[in-house]
Design a protein around this motif. Sequence first.
Motif, PDB file in Angstrom:
ATOM      1  N   PRO A   1      21.212  48.235  10.355  1.00 14.70           N
ATOM      2  CA  PRO A   1      20.239  47.502  11.204  1.00 14.70           C
ATOM      3  C   PRO A   1      19.690  46.262  10.406  1.00 14.70           C
ATOM      4  O   PRO A   1      19.515  45.275  11.386  1.00 14.70           O
ATOM      5  CB  PRO A   1      19.088  48.579  11.554  1.00 14.70           C
ATOM      6  CG  PRO A   1      19.299  49.472  10.284  1.00 14.70           C
ATOM      7  CD  PRO A   1      20.829  49.572  10.087  1.00 14.70           C
TER       8      PRO A   1
ATOM      9  N   TYR B   1      19.757  42.783  12.659  1.00 16.47           N
ATOM     10  CA  TYR B   1      18.580  41.960  12.845  1.00 16.47           C
ATOM     11  C   TYR B   1      18.234  40.832  12.340  1.00 16.47           C
ATOM     12  O   TYR B   1      17.916  39.872  13.028  1.00 16.47           O
ATOM     13  CB  TYR B   1      17.200  42.834  12.842  1.00 16.47           C
ATOM     14  CG  TYR B   1      17.368  44.218  13.392  1.00 16.47           C
ATOM     15  CD1 TYR B   1      17.848  44.121  14.762  1.00 16.47           C
ATOM     16  CD2 TYR B   1      16.622  45.321  13.108  1.00 16.47           C
ATOM     17  CE1 TYR B   1      18.046  45.694  15.448  1.00 16.47           C
ATOM     18  CE2 TYR B   1      16.599  46.588  13.874  1.00 16.47           C
ATOM     19  CZ  TYR B   1      17.343  46.482  14.935  1.00 16.47           C
ATOM     20  OH  TYR B   1      17.172  47.918  15.659  1.00 16.47           O
TER      21      TYR B   1
ATOM     22  N   THR C   1      25.603  50.907  14.892  1.00 16.11           N
ATOM     23  CA  THR C   1      24.520  50.300  14.491  1.00 16.11           C
ATOM     24  C   THR C   1      23.819  49.933  16.210  1.00 16.11           C
ATOM     25  O   THR C   1      22.619  50.329  16.096  1.00 16.11           O
ATOM     26  CB  THR C   1      24.389  48.938  13.934  1.00 16.11           C
ATOM     27  OG1 THR C   1      25.203  49.260  12.499  1.00 16.11           O
ATOM     28  CG2 THR C   1      22.963  48.256  13.630  1.00 16.11           C
TER      29      THR C   1
ATOM     30  N   THR D   1      20.408  51.775  17.460  1.00 18.13           N
ATOM     31  CA  THR D   1      19.308  51.319  18.180  1.00 18.13           C
ATOM     32  C   THR D   1      19.080  51.618  19.347  1.00 18.13           C
ATOM     33  O   THR D   1      17.832  51.509  19.965  1.00 18.13           O
ATOM     34  CB  THR D   1      19.464  49.462  18.174  1.00 18.13           C
ATOM     35  OG1 THR D   1      20.789  49.332  18.909  1.00 18.13           O
ATOM     36  CG2 THR D   1      19.706  49.130  16.690  1.00 18.13           C
TER      37      THR D   1
ATOM     38  N   HIS E   1      15.932  53.723  20.277  1.00 16.42           N
ATOM     39  CA  HIS E   1      14.470  53.366  20.493  1.00 16.42           C
ATOM     40  C   HIS E   1      14.100  53.188  22.007  1.00 16.42           C
ATOM     41  O   HIS E   1      14.906  52.916  22.794  1.00 16.42           O
ATOM     42  CB  HIS E   1      14.484  51.805  20.015  1.00 16.42           C
ATOM     43  CG  HIS E   1      14.655  52.152  18.580  1.00 16.42           C
ATOM     44  ND1 HIS E   1      13.529  52.284  17.601  1.00 16.42           N
ATOM     45  CD2 HIS E   1      15.952  51.444  17.666  1.00 16.42           C
ATOM     46  CE1 HIS E   1      14.120  52.140  16.482  1.00 16.42           C
ATOM     47  NE2 HIS E   1      15.524  51.767  16.417  1.00 16.42           N
TER      48      HIS E   1
END
Length: 864
Positions: A397, A401, A514, A518, A521
């Motif tokens: 991550p 990001y 990845t 995510t 979330h």
Amino acid sequence: MGTSARTGRPLDGVSSIKVKIGLLVVVSIVAAVVVLQVGGRAGVPGWLTLPVTLAVALGVTQWPARGMTSPLREMTCAAGKMATGDYSVRVTATSADEVGRLARAFNTMAADLATADQQRRQLVATVSHELRTPLAAQRALLENLVDGVVRPDDAALQTALAQSERLSALVGDLLDVSRVDGGAVPLHLASVSVADLLDRAVAEAAVGTRTVVFETSVEPSDLVVRADGARLAQVVANLLDNAVRHSPPGGIVRLRAEVEENDRWSLEVTDHGPGIPAGQVRKVFARFGVGDDSSGGTGLGLAIAGWVCQLHGGSITALPPADGGTGARIRVMLPRNPVPRPGSSVEPASTPATEVIPVTTTPPDVTPAGPPAVPLPSFVGTLFGEYWPERGPATAPVALYGSVAIGALAAAALPYRHIGLGTFLVLLAAGVLVFGVSIHRRRPWTTVVALLYAGLASMAVLRAAEWLVVLSLLAALVLVATALTDARRVLPMLAGGAGWVLAAIRGLPLLGRTLAGTSRHRLLWPVLRTAVLSLVALVVFGGLFASGDAVFGSWVAQILPDVHLADSFVLRAFVWFFVGGIVLAACYLALNPPRVDAVAMPPTRAVSRAWEWMVPVGVVVAVFLVFLVAQASAMWGGHEFVRRTAGMSYADYVHQGFAQLTVATVLTLATIALAVRKAPRDTDRDRLLLRAVLGTLCVLTLVVVASALFRMAVYQQAYGFTVLRVLVDAFELWLGFLVVLVMVAGVRLSGWWLPRAALASGAALLLAIGLADPEAWVARQNIERYEATGKLDLASLSSLGADATPTIERDLPADLARCVITGQYRPAGDDDLLGWNLGRSRAADIPGYGDDAVRGGCPAQVGE
């Protein structure tokens, strides 16, 4: 399974593989055409549009293509397991096409083979093995009774009775074979004294023909556990039988039972036999795993022991011998109070002290049907194979990001600005992220590369010459690739650079994991999805109504007065995707570098006779000597000798051969490398001969390098200085330095450090050139030449960039300086903070810079 599987495999409902491939082609083409059209209409450069288009087309087709080839890869994996006798693996068969039908047929075939193999092997193997051990012990006891070795007292008769009872229990177990095959086996739990259990097992094993010593230890001595006593005795008997058969006469067999953590207990059986071969450790608990005739076993005892341990919810493992000794060491780990597994029920106990737990299990040579036991390699992983295995983290991550953020920074800072502070900030942020996630970040070479990278990146803010920034950026990329892959030789360095490009494909599995991570979330993806859909709806419907209604269109024009806003958005989106993708690929290279060291030249065999390599190298040495004689003749003879001999001026003579001398220097380095590979180095004489011949060639090469530099100096004095000529001088000087490094490496005939030293020295030289301000230096040299000879090429001086402007304004006479400065190219527009550059800022403060309108009556040359 259908719903979840189809969610991950969008094309499972299509019944033809041809139609699936056609749909993928259509989707890929449509995505590519849309991106190309959008980029072309927005004026995005082609070099930026093409890679983004390819990436988008590849990314768009990844989603519908999921699951198309995975059944074939699963079948390949399962077929490999079936070749070793494991028929338990099943493949996912949710697709409606030919591949799905093949997968379902494969599963049916695997199930039939597993059933047939199980029925064929299990009954015969279990009968032959389980009856052999107690019968052998009972036979030995009876022989001892007949021979008078053992008296027929109560103890002997009790042992014989125990063996008979065990045989009866085994016959009863054989009647339950069908229940074992069905996977439901009752487990009769009762309180078992471990010390009594081991004593009885030792007493039975002691009646064998081989004399061994048994040592028993139970901690605590009154240890009591809940277990199926008969099956637990079966485990101990099999372990002791295995240890006795492999122990030498008089050997020691140790049994140690003790309490472990988490309400568990262990039993360890060790012997002093030959032990378990290292390559057979994983097979030792499989049916027919390591049994052979010489040892008297069939390879079933440990497999059945493992099956019983599984019934109790425990495990059995083979450990290395303690204290570096020899022999086998088997450890059984069991719970002190077994509990029913989820979904099972407890049968009524026949007595208060005993309860029956139905345990769902399988025979020791068959694992439960379902997905493969090992993770299935992805298509991308299979494509790269052993040269680039997946060794990195499960998700990344931070890299994802960070790359998205750096791409956003580039989209905001780079478009519609000159190279300057914004470029430097993007490069600096990318370097911090990539070096920060690298697995080699603590290595000295990585530290050196990081320092050189920072220096080369600073050229974007210190110098206005774009060619210098481009060269610095290319050198920085090569350095970074070598640091991320820890490449040490020339071919691995080239492979590391190619790996950066291929990381865009190799990193797709990690990117998918990845993104899947995510997606857990609860707020992130809903917000992003809502924002994207809202933006698309606003653009589509707003554009339609604005073009269909004049009043609405006027309102939109007032809100968005910039007609180029859409083009700007598209360009920035392309920059975002492009820069973010490059940084993300570099992060993957840093997290999971390829095995670049596996890339090497094919092995070559050294020649057997020294003259086979000395003659070709000697010819090169002879040519060098003749050339140096010609050079000396030209230098001593002067201008008239050259004109009389070659028919040209001395300046033209020296200019004519400079490029050839540079190529000759490069070829000499290649000749030295080839000679080192082919020359024999077995004896001191061979090594001394190699050093002498190649050392002579290196010295002659240095003389040629000096000659080339002298030629360029003469030519520059005659015709003036340019940036290109200075760079060629620097390149020839670097080649000479490489020759010196080769000579140093030849002292010990060891040059493992040479490629990195060459790369670092080249980058350091480029950094030194940038810090020395090459365009200003060229301007100063031409001005000094004008002061000495009165000759000056104003047109050439005007072609220099903003870095040279302060020097021209300061050192050249005012009238000539005005002609040069006003004729210089000045980029359109003023620089803001993110576009600030030291060179352009200093030039912008000089009056008349780039103002060609005030230029008049200026000659192109002075005194030429």
